[in-house]
Enzyme design. Structure first.
Site, PDB file in Angstrom:
ATOM      1  CG  ASP A 191     -13.638  -2.673   7.968  1.00  0.00           C
ATOM      2  OD1 ASP A 191     -13.259  -3.737   7.183  1.00  0.00           O
ATOM      3  OD2 ASP A 191     -14.325  -2.855   9.077  1.00  0.00           O
ATOM      4  CG  HIS A 212      -8.925  -7.021  -1.118  1.00  0.00           C
ATOM      5  ND1 HIS A 212      -9.103  -6.299   0.095  1.00  0.00           N
ATOM      6  CD2 HIS A 212      -9.029  -8.274  -0.992  1.00  0.00           C
ATOM      7  CE1 HIS A 212      -9.759  -7.352   1.031  1.00  0.00           C
ATOM      8  NE2 HIS A 212      -9.650  -8.516   0.291  1.00  0.00           N
ATOM      9  CG  LEU A 216       1.328  12.567   3.424  1.00  0.00           C
ATOM     10  CD1 LEU A 216       0.531  13.032   4.662  1.00  0.00           C
ATOM     11  CD2 LEU A 216       0.528  12.020   2.427  1.00  0.00           C
TER      12      LEU A 216
END
Length: 259
Positions: free
Chosen positions: A28, A45, A139
């Site tokens: 955020d 962004h 991962l």
């Protein structure tokens, strides 16, 4: 081995035991980061994607097993069309530019969220990322795209209701496990740690079911400024938590050790 070496080894072992297997991120603050600098939201962004790259590399370095990122919520479609198109463009770029590196780093990509109504090019892109990396064993990067936790739980409830209506399941057989097995994350462990940046302290329809016993760390920094140090600091905070899972066993063990 000196006494300090022994203490350091014990501390490192304790940290290893306490390390979260699954970290989830609510990324955020991109828009606010850009606004503070007089830049367009798209730049925020774009810088957020750079922060994601850093974070994936840090997660590999820190031996995290699962990293879930809230990349695009089901509610994000209500944003201005230009911003939505910018976010989708960044998704394209991230997968096209980073998929080879993720694959080479033994990262497995998983995608959760509704796909039925996605444009074919987006759906194909997500499928390509999953298929290319499905055999990787390092991962697991879980990308929550067009994801909403309430929608996910509602879909699981509908699936169970249909099974009951068809006579394949008795109502009394519906329990927490039956619901969990029909969520997007059925084969993914629940998050141990959920991190949200920007100072906000809410889940925003993210992993509501899976977060039942997660630890939360809320950081004041905006997402584009997130890096390995911030991730390590959140994990260090997590390591000091006493996770009881609704019981007193962990507390009893701690008291016994202290005595």
């Amino acid at each position: 081995m000196t006494e300090s070496d022994i203490l350091e080894a014990q501390t490192n072992a304790q940290r290893a035991r306490a390390a979260p297997r699954h970290v989830a991120l609510i990324m955020d603050g991109n828009g606010r980061w850009a606004a503070k600098r007089g830049l367009p939201r798209f730049e925020g962004h774009r810088r957020g994607v750079e922060a994601l790259r850093r974070t994936v590399r840090a997660a590999i370095k820190l031996n995290i097993g699962y990293l879930t990122v809230y990349s695009f919520s089901a509610e994000n479609w209500s944003r201005p069309r230009e911003e939505v198109e910018s976010l989708l463009s960044l998704l394209h770029r991230f997968i096209r530019n980073d998929l080879a590196e993720l694959h080479a780093s033994n990262v497995r990509v998983r995608v959760i969220g509704a796909r039925a109504e996605l444009a074919p090019d987006i759906s194909d892109l997500l499928r390509e990322a999953e298929q290319m990396t499905q055999a990787n064993s390092g991962l697991t990067l879980v990308v929550a795209f067009n994801y909403g936790a309430r929608q996910e739980i509602a879909a699981a409830a509908r699936a169970l209701a249909e099974m009951v209506a068809q006579g394949r399941l008795a109502p009394e057989e519906i329990d927490a496990d039956a619901i969990a097995q029909r969520l997007d994350t059925a084969d993914i462990p629940d998050p141990d740690l959920i991190i949200r940046t920007s100072g906000e302290q809410r889940l925003s329809n993210f992993l509501l079911w899976q977060a039942a016993y997660a630890e939360f760390v809320f950081l004041p920094i905006l997402w584009p400024d997130f890096d390995e140090g911030a991730l390590a600091a959140a994990i260090a905070e997590y390591a000091h938590r006493d996770r009881r899972f609704g019981g007193l066993e962990a507390a009893a063990r701690s008291a016994k050790t202290a005595s």
